[in-house]
Structure formats: structure tokens, C-alpha cells
Design a protein around this motif. Sequence first.
Motif, mmCIF file in Angstrom:
data_model
loop_
_atom_site.group_PDB
_atom_site.id
_atom_site.type_symbol
_atom_site.label_atom_id
_atom_site.label_comp_id
_atom_site.label_asym_id
_atom_site.label_seq_id
_atom_site.Cartn_x
_atom_site.Cartn_y
_atom_site.Cartn_z
ATOM 1 N N VAL A 60 -4.956 0.030 -0.473
ATOM 2 C CA VAL A 60 -4.900 1.380 -0.439
ATOM 3 C C VAL A 60 -6.356 1.020 0.133
ATOM 4 O O VAL A 60 -7.145 0.819 -1.152
ATOM 5 N N VAL A 61 -7.043 2.162 0.354
ATOM 6 C CA VAL A 61 -8.117 2.080 1.205
ATOM 7 C C VAL A 61 -8.898 3.352 1.123
ATOM 8 O O VAL A 61 -8.498 4.054 2.143
ATOM 9 N N GLY A 62 -9.339 4.257 0.677
ATOM 10 C CA GLY A 62 -10.146 5.596 0.952
ATOM 11 C C GLY A 62 -11.687 5.601 0.656
ATOM 12 O O GLY A 62 -12.422 5.232 0.002
ATOM 13 N N LEU A 63 -11.987 6.131 2.614
ATOM 14 C CA LEU A 63 -14.151 5.897 2.438
ATOM 15 C C LEU A 63 -14.010 7.470 2.939
ATOM 16 O O LEU A 63 -13.910 7.838 3.787
ATOM 17 N N THR A 64 -14.270 8.049 1.960
ATOM 18 C CA THR A 64 -14.942 9.163 1.935
ATOM 19 C C THR A 64 -15.798 10.266 1.348
ATOM 20 O O THR A 64 -16.881 9.679 0.874
ATOM 21 N N ARG A 65 -16.273 11.178 2.411
ATOM 22 C CA ARG A 65 -17.226 12.156 1.822
ATOM 23 C C ARG A 65 -16.769 13.453 1.044
ATOM 24 O O ARG A 65 -15.830 14.103 2.010
ATOM 25 N N THR A 66 -17.260 13.328 -0.159
ATOM 26 C CA THR A 66 -16.238 14.055 -0.446
ATOM 27 C C THR A 66 -17.399 15.550 -0.969
ATOM 28 O O THR A 66 -17.810 15.355 -2.380
ATOM 29 N N ARG A 67 -17.166 16.980 -1.074
ATOM 30 C CA ARG A 67 -17.189 17.777 -1.691
ATOM 31 C C ARG A 67 -16.895 18.075 -2.922
ATOM 32 O O ARG A 67 -16.008 17.861 -3.758
ATOM 33 N N ARG A 68 -17.592 18.584 -3.601
ATOM 34 C CA ARG A 68 -17.330 18.407 -5.791
ATOM 35 C C ARG A 68 -15.827 19.530 -5.191
ATOM 36 O O ARG A 68 -15.399 19.536 -6.369
ATOM 37 N N SER A 69 -16.087 20.498 -4.822
ATOM 38 C CA SER A 69 -14.982 21.644 -4.868
ATOM 39 C C SER A 69 -13.955 21.314 -4.019
ATOM 40 O O SER A 69 -12.787 21.544 -4.357
ATOM 41 N N GLU A 70 -14.068 20.226 -3.678
ATOM 42 C CA GLU A 70 -12.598 18.928 -3.068
ATOM 43 C C GLU A 70 -12.319 17.994 -3.836
ATOM 44 O O GLU A 70 -11.593 17.519 -3.356
ATOM 45 N N ASP A 71 -12.769 18.047 -5.158
ATOM 46 C CA ASP A 71 -12.467 16.714 -5.358
ATOM 47 C C ASP A 71 -11.320 16.225 -6.297
ATOM 48 O O ASP A 71 -10.153 15.241 -5.362
ATOM 49 N N SER A 72 -10.260 17.290 -6.255
ATOM 50 C CA SER A 72 -9.436 17.017 -5.711
ATOM 51 C C SER A 72 -8.587 17.153 -5.041
ATOM 52 O O SER A 72 -7.089 16.476 -5.369
ATOM 53 N N LYS A 73 -8.385 16.833 -3.854
ATOM 54 C CA LYS A 73 -7.887 16.948 -2.978
ATOM 55 C C LYS A 73 -8.256 15.158 -2.952
ATOM 56 O O LYS A 73 -7.300 14.426 -2.597
ATOM 57 N N TYR A 74 -9.304 14.609 -2.941
ATOM 58 C CA TYR A 74 -9.327 12.688 -3.728
ATOM 59 C C TYR A 74 -8.045 12.457 -4.318
ATOM 60 O O TYR A 74 -7.494 11.493 -3.486
ATOM 61 N N THR A 75 -7.477 13.054 -4.869
ATOM 62 C CA THR A 75 -7.268 12.161 -6.538
ATOM 63 C C THR A 75 -5.433 12.347 -5.507
ATOM 64 O O THR A 75 -4.890 12.143 -5.700
ATOM 65 N N GLN A 76 -5.315 13.641 -5.141
ATOM 66 C CA GLN A 76 -4.183 13.935 -4.434
ATOM 67 C C GLN A 76 -4.123 13.421 -3.212
ATOM 68 O O GLN A 76 -2.732 12.934 -2.933
ATOM 69 N N LEU A 77 -4.636 12.737 -2.571
ATOM 70 C CA LEU A 77 -4.240 11.755 -1.763
ATOM 71 C C LEU A 77 -4.045 10.677 -2.198
ATOM 72 O O LEU A 77 -2.821 10.145 -1.145
ATOM 73 N N PHE A 78 -4.512 9.805 -2.540
ATOM 74 C CA PHE A 78 -3.859 8.701 -3.557
ATOM 75 C C PHE A 78 -2.442 8.718 -4.392
ATOM 76 O O PHE A 78 -2.299 7.610 -3.936
ATOM 77 N N GLN A 79 -2.569 9.899 -5.179
ATOM 78 C CA GLN A 79 -0.858 10.246 -5.311
ATOM 79 C C GLN A 79 0.186 10.215 -3.981
ATOM 80 O O GLN A 79 1.396 10.073 -4.628
ATOM 81 N N GLU A 80 -0.202 10.624 -3.546
ATOM 82 C CA GLU A 80 0.869 11.252 -2.250
ATOM 83 C C GLU A 80 1.256 10.532 -1.462
ATOM 84 O O GLU A 80 2.100 9.864 -1.640
ATOM 85 N N LEU A 81 0.370 9.342 -1.244
ATOM 86 C CA LEU A 81 0.044 7.975 -0.628
ATOM 87 C C LEU A 81 1.125 7.441 -1.509
ATOM 88 O O LEU A 81 2.225 6.566 -0.592
ATOM 89 N N ASP A 82 0.729 6.979 -2.682
ATOM 90 C CA ASP A 82 1.756 6.119 -3.462
ATOM 91 C C ASP A 82 3.164 7.014 -4.006
ATOM 92 O O ASP A 82 4.124 5.178 -3.636
ATOM 93 N N LYS A 83 3.198 7.827 -3.614
ATOM 94 C CA LYS A 83 4.859 8.390 -3.911
ATOM 95 C C LYS A 83 4.989 8.363 -2.351
ATOM 96 O O LYS A 83 6.729 7.372 -2.357
ATOM 97 N N LEU A 84 5.040 8.705 -1.079
ATOM 98 C CA LEU A 84 5.242 7.603 -0.049
ATOM 99 C C LEU A 84 5.728 6.449 0.090
ATOM 100 O O LEU A 84 6.639 5.940 1.012
ATOM 101 N N ILE A 85 4.333 5.466 -0.331
ATOM 102 C CA ILE A 85 4.629 4.122 -0.661
ATOM 103 C C ILE A 85 6.213 3.582 -0.769
ATOM 104 O O ILE A 85 6.888 2.467 -0.346
ATOM 105 N N VAL A 86 6.356 4.826 -2.286
ATOM 106 C CA VAL A 86 7.526 3.994 -2.977
ATOM 107 C C VAL A 86 8.603 4.331 -2.694
ATOM 108 O O VAL A 86 9.354 3.500 -2.571
ATOM 109 N N GLN A 87 8.633 5.448 -2.401
ATOM 110 C CA GLN A 87 9.796 6.611 -1.579
ATOM 111 C C GLN A 87 10.345 5.498 -0.888
ATOM 112 O O GLN A 87 11.518 4.990 0.222
ATOM 113 N N ASN A 88 9.060 5.141 0.693
ATOM 114 C CA ASN A 88 9.837 4.333 1.609
ATOM 115 C C ASN A 88 10.457 2.804 2.032
ATOM 116 O O ASN A 88 10.095 2.578 2.915
ATOM 117 N N ASN A 89 9.865 2.723 0.468
ATOM 118 C CA ASN A 89 10.118 1.038 0.489
ATOM 119 C C ASN A 89 11.095 0.366 -1.237
ATOM 120 O O ASN A 89 11.643 -0.388 -1.281
#
Length: 112
Positions: free
Chosen positions: A78-107
Motif C-alpha cells: 500500500v502506498v499513500g502520497l498525500t498533502r493533508t490538512r490537519r482538519s482532515e487527518d482522520s480521513k488519511y487513517t480511514q483511507l488505509f483502514q478501508e483499503l485493508d478491509k476491502l483487500i482482506v474481503q476480496n481475498n
Amino acid sequence: MHSANITALSAATYFTLLAQGRLVDGASSSEMKTWLRGGCVTWLFPEALGLVASKCGIWSDYLHDCALIVRDSIRYVVVGLTRTRRSEDSKYTQLFQELDKLIVQNNQTPRP
């Protein structure tokens, strides 16, 4: 001002070759994986994903995480290259959590 540069493709390729033991050769891949086992991740990268190797980049509001994840029989990069605003920090974490959930589910076998 010059700094290190990376693309998502180059980071994903590097970590994929690392996972396959094809980063130069098997011995080099194994040694590099050992070094990256203690590699950094940003403070927003979720814990407990099965992190095997990682590298991060932090500069100003740019946050980059590259990681090899192994969860049971599932292995992915997994690779995430972002420019993140402090007010959106939780979206960064959520993105990786959701990607993991999808990858595990699809495999899963059999597929749900």
C-alpha cells in the motif's frame, strides 16, 4: 529547494519486488526487508495492519506512507502520497483502514 522525490508507482514497484524477493536478489531483498521492518510510518497510519516493512516521508503538510502488509495468507503493498490538512487527518487513517478491509474481503476463500 530540492528534496527526495517519489511516485506511487515507484514506491509500489519497490515494495512489490521486496515482497517477491526480487529486489536485486533474494539475499539483498531479505536484508532490505530487515532494515525496513523498523521503518517509519506517519502518526496517521493505522496500527495493527500486519506491517512487515515500511518507509514514510513527512515534509510540511505532505505525508507519505509505503508499506508491505501481511495478514494471514494475504500479502499486499500500500502506498499513500498525500498533502493533508490537519482538519482532515482522520480521513488519511480511514483511507488505509478501508483499503485493508476491502483487500482482506476480496481475498477470502470462498468469497462472501
